[in-house]
Design a protein around this motif. Structure first.
Motif, PDB file in Angstrom:
ATOM      1  N   THR A  47       0.733  -1.109  -0.074  1.00  0.00           N
ATOM      2  CA  THR A  47       0.044   0.152  -0.010  1.00  0.00           C
ATOM      3  C   THR A  47       0.809   1.262   0.096  1.00  0.00           C
ATOM      4  OG1 THR A  47      -0.300  -0.042   2.437  1.00  0.00           O
ATOM      5  CG2 THR A  47      -1.858  -1.038   0.942  1.00  0.00           C
ATOM      6  N   THR A  48       1.981   1.093  -0.305  1.00  0.00           N
ATOM      7  CA  THR A  48       3.318   2.383  -0.461  1.00  0.00           C
ATOM      8  C   THR A  48       3.488   2.920   1.033  1.00  0.00           C
ATOM      9  OG1 THR A  48       1.461   4.028  -0.790  1.00  0.00           O
ATOM     10  CG2 THR A  48       2.161   2.712  -2.680  1.00  0.00           C
ATOM     11  N   TYR A  49       3.039   2.331   1.911  1.00  0.00           N
ATOM     12  CA  TYR A  49       3.232   2.872   3.491  1.00  0.00           C
ATOM     13  C   TYR A  49       4.740   2.768   3.716  1.00  0.00           C
ATOM     14  CZ  TYR A  49       3.105   4.060   8.407  1.00  0.00           C
ATOM     15  OH  TYR A  49       3.371   4.526   9.651  1.00  0.00           O
ATOM     16  N   LEU A  50       5.394   1.726   3.205  1.00  0.00           N
ATOM     17  CA  LEU A  50       6.611   1.462   3.181  1.00  0.00           C
ATOM     18  C   LEU A  50       7.179   1.141   2.032  1.00  0.00           C
ATOM     19  CD1 LEU A  50       6.815  -1.132   6.543  1.00  0.00           C
ATOM     20  CD2 LEU A  50       7.408   1.289   6.439  1.00  0.00           C
ATOM     21  N   ARG A  51       8.842   1.212   1.896  1.00  0.00           N
ATOM     22  CA  ARG A  51       9.384   0.882   0.631  1.00  0.00           C
ATOM     23  C   ARG A  51      10.292  -0.688   0.942  1.00  0.00           C
ATOM     24  NH1 ARG A  51      11.798   5.313  -3.072  1.00  0.00           N
ATOM     25  NH2 ARG A  51      11.662   3.622  -4.423  1.00  0.00           N
ATOM     26  N   PRO A  52      10.244  -1.307  -0.001  1.00  0.00           N
ATOM     27  CA  PRO A  52      10.855  -2.680   0.324  1.00  0.00           C
ATOM     28  C   PRO A  52      12.192  -2.650   0.268  1.00  0.00           C
ATOM     29  CG  PRO A  52      10.061  -2.651  -1.941  1.00  0.00           C
ATOM     30  CD  PRO A  52       9.470  -1.483  -1.155  1.00  0.00           C
ATOM     31  N   ASP A  53      13.108  -3.411   0.963  1.00  0.00           N
ATOM     32  CA  ASP A  53      14.498  -3.544   0.637  1.00  0.00           C
ATOM     33  C   ASP A  53      15.191  -4.200  -0.663  1.00  0.00           C
ATOM     34  OD1 ASP A  53      14.886  -2.254   3.290  1.00  0.00           O
ATOM     35  OD2 ASP A  53      14.896  -4.231   4.256  1.00  0.00           O
ATOM     36  N   ALA A  54      14.238  -4.854  -1.158  1.00  0.00           N
ATOM     37  CA  ALA A  54      14.486  -5.555  -2.447  1.00  0.00           C
ATOM     38  C   ALA A  54      13.211  -6.103  -2.838  1.00  0.00           C
ATOM     39  CB  ALA A  54      15.450  -6.714  -2.350  1.00  0.00           C
ATOM     40  N   GLY A  55      13.128  -6.554  -4.172  1.00  0.00           N
ATOM     41  CA  GLY A  55      12.146  -7.092  -4.932  1.00  0.00           C
ATOM     42  C   GLY A  55      10.964  -6.193  -5.607  1.00  0.00           C
ATOM     43  N   GLU A  56      10.095  -6.742  -6.316  1.00  0.00           N
ATOM     44  CA  GLU A  56       9.326  -5.933  -7.192  1.00  0.00           C
ATOM     45  C   GLU A  56       7.823  -6.233  -6.913  1.00  0.00           C
ATOM     46  OE1 GLU A  56      10.323  -6.104 -11.483  1.00  0.00           O
ATOM     47  OE2 GLU A  56      10.988  -7.848 -10.964  1.00  0.00           O
ATOM     48  N   ILE A  57       7.011  -4.885  -7.159  1.00  0.00           N
ATOM     49  CA  ILE A  57       5.406  -5.002  -6.832  1.00  0.00           C
ATOM     50  C   ILE A  57       4.783  -4.195  -8.002  1.00  0.00           C
ATOM     51  CG2 ILE A  57       3.751  -3.969  -5.361  1.00  0.00           C
ATOM     52  CD1 ILE A  57       5.840  -3.775  -3.259  1.00  0.00           C
ATOM     53  N   ARG A  58       3.863  -5.046  -8.428  1.00  0.00           N
ATOM     54  CA  ARG A  58       3.031  -4.501  -9.582  1.00  0.00           C
ATOM     55  C   ARG A  58       1.412  -4.255  -9.099  1.00  0.00           C
ATOM     56  NH1 ARG A  58       7.313  -3.444 -10.812  1.00  0.00           N
ATOM     57  NH2 ARG A  58       8.204  -3.710 -12.892  1.00  0.00           N
ATOM     58  N   ILE A  59       0.905  -3.312  -8.992  1.00  0.00           N
ATOM     59  CA  ILE A  59      -0.485  -3.233  -8.652  1.00  0.00           C
ATOM     60  C   ILE A  59      -1.520  -2.458  -9.666  1.00  0.00           C
ATOM     61  CG2 ILE A  59      -2.038  -2.273  -7.233  1.00  0.00           C
ATOM     62  CD1 ILE A  59       0.094  -2.924  -4.665  1.00  0.00           C
ATOM     63  N   GLY A  60      -2.133  -3.148 -10.379  1.00  0.00           N
ATOM     64  CA  GLY A  60      -2.904  -2.525 -11.372  1.00  0.00           C
ATOM     65  C   GLY A  60      -2.080  -2.254 -12.569  1.00  0.00           C
ATOM     66  N   GLY A  61      -1.031  -2.771 -12.723  1.00  0.00           N
ATOM     67  CA  GLY A  61      -0.084  -2.616 -13.675  1.00  0.00           C
ATOM     68  C   GLY A  61       1.075  -1.553 -13.550  1.00  0.00           C
TER      69      GLY A  61
END
Length: 304
Positions: A47-61
């Motif tokens: 939900t963009t409250y935090l940023r990951p240290d690594a990895g990818e996220i796609r939400i609605g493209g």
């Protein structure tokens, strides 16, 4: 919506250790796990409250690392604790959300009325939310999430504290959203809720996904299914015990436990053997593993 290799640490403590999730459009993924497993952190990352240290996220493209505002416009979040303002009426709470979504006043009023009608809150719409029951507040909370027509909704324990009737009502609302094409990630402590609602379940433990599949697939992985036969008297119990190799016997309850499952072929063979042995059973009960069994079998083993 999907993630690949999602990692997050706090102060050197690894909370998420490379998790992969996929939630197809118009489906529900239930994310289960004990306290401290990383569920809340996963939701905060998505939900963009935090940023990951690594990895990818796609939400609605959209990639939240590159376009977080687009992701925020596409999602809705209903937290464990209600975001309803008790000093405002139900309608005013919805209008506040309409303002935050930059809807024109006429559009906001129309949307608020649509949601009051949909959630059966019309009569209470102009009453302070502090006068609402727990179930009404949860419905208003979810209605507020829907003001912006999100494509993806995160539900964090949406029925906590609700009575059984209110829980069922909320389940029907959630099913209706999915039928319209909404994608939902659900976290819940009620495993029967996950069983009822989720198309797929992911079990998170120690920062890793330790199992994923449909509820039926996960339950099939756990041994322990059995059939219980109850008898009217001791003579029938003894005769059945002689005819079968029971896994358990209770002389006080006059029951036998037999290894088996709920397949029709299994039950048909069992009844045939009872007939062949000339034994009459009072009742037959099939016990199959549920998500509680899955949860306890797959989690909490660290350090054991």
């Amino acid at each position: 919506m999907w993630t690949r290799g999602l990692r997050k640490s706090f102060g050197g403590v690894v909370v998420l250790n490379g998790i992969d999730l996929t939630v197809p459009r118009g489906t529900i993924l239930a994310l289960l796990g004990p306290n401290g497993a990383g569920k809340t952190t996963a939701v905060h990352l998505l939900t963009t409250y935090l940023r990951p240290d690594a990895g990818e996220i796609r939400i609605g493209g959209q990639d939240p690392a590159k376009n977080p505002q687009a992701v925020r416009r596409a999602i809705g979040v209903t937290g464990q604790f209600s975001a309803v303002d008790g000093y405002l009426t139900g309608r005013e709470n919805l209008m506040l959300m309409a303002d935050l979504h930059l809807l024109r006043k006429t559009a906001g009023c129309r949307r608020a009325q649509e949601l009051l009608d949909r959630f059966e809150l019309t009569e209470a719409g102009d009453k302070p939310a502090s006068t609402y029951s727990g179930g009404m507040k949860r419905k208003l909370d979810l209605a507020m999430t829907l003001v912006g027509n999100p494509k993806v909704i995160f539900l964090d324990e949406p029925t906590t504290g609700l009575d059984p009737r209110s829980r069922r009502t909320m389940w029907d609302i959630i099913r209706g959203l999915v039928a319209e094409g909404t994608t939902i990630l659900l976290t819940t402590q009620y495993l029967d809720e996950a069983d009822q609602l989720a198309h797929r379940v992911a079990v998170l433990d120690g920062g890793r996904i330790v199992a994923e599949g449909t509820p039926t697939e996960l339950k099939a992985r756990i041994p322990g299914g059995h059939i219980e036969l109850a008898f009217a008297g001791r003579a029938e119990l003894d005769a059945a015990a002689t005819a079968f190799a029971p896994a358990g016997r209770d002389d006080d309850a006059l029951t036998l436990q037999l290894a088996g499952d709920d397949r029709v072929a299994t039950l048909r063979a069992l009844l045939r053997r009872l007939d062949d042995a000339g034994v009459e059973a009072e009742s037959l009960t099939v016990h199959t593993p549920d998500l509680d069994d899955v949860f306890f079998a797959l989690t909490g083993k660290k350090g054991a």
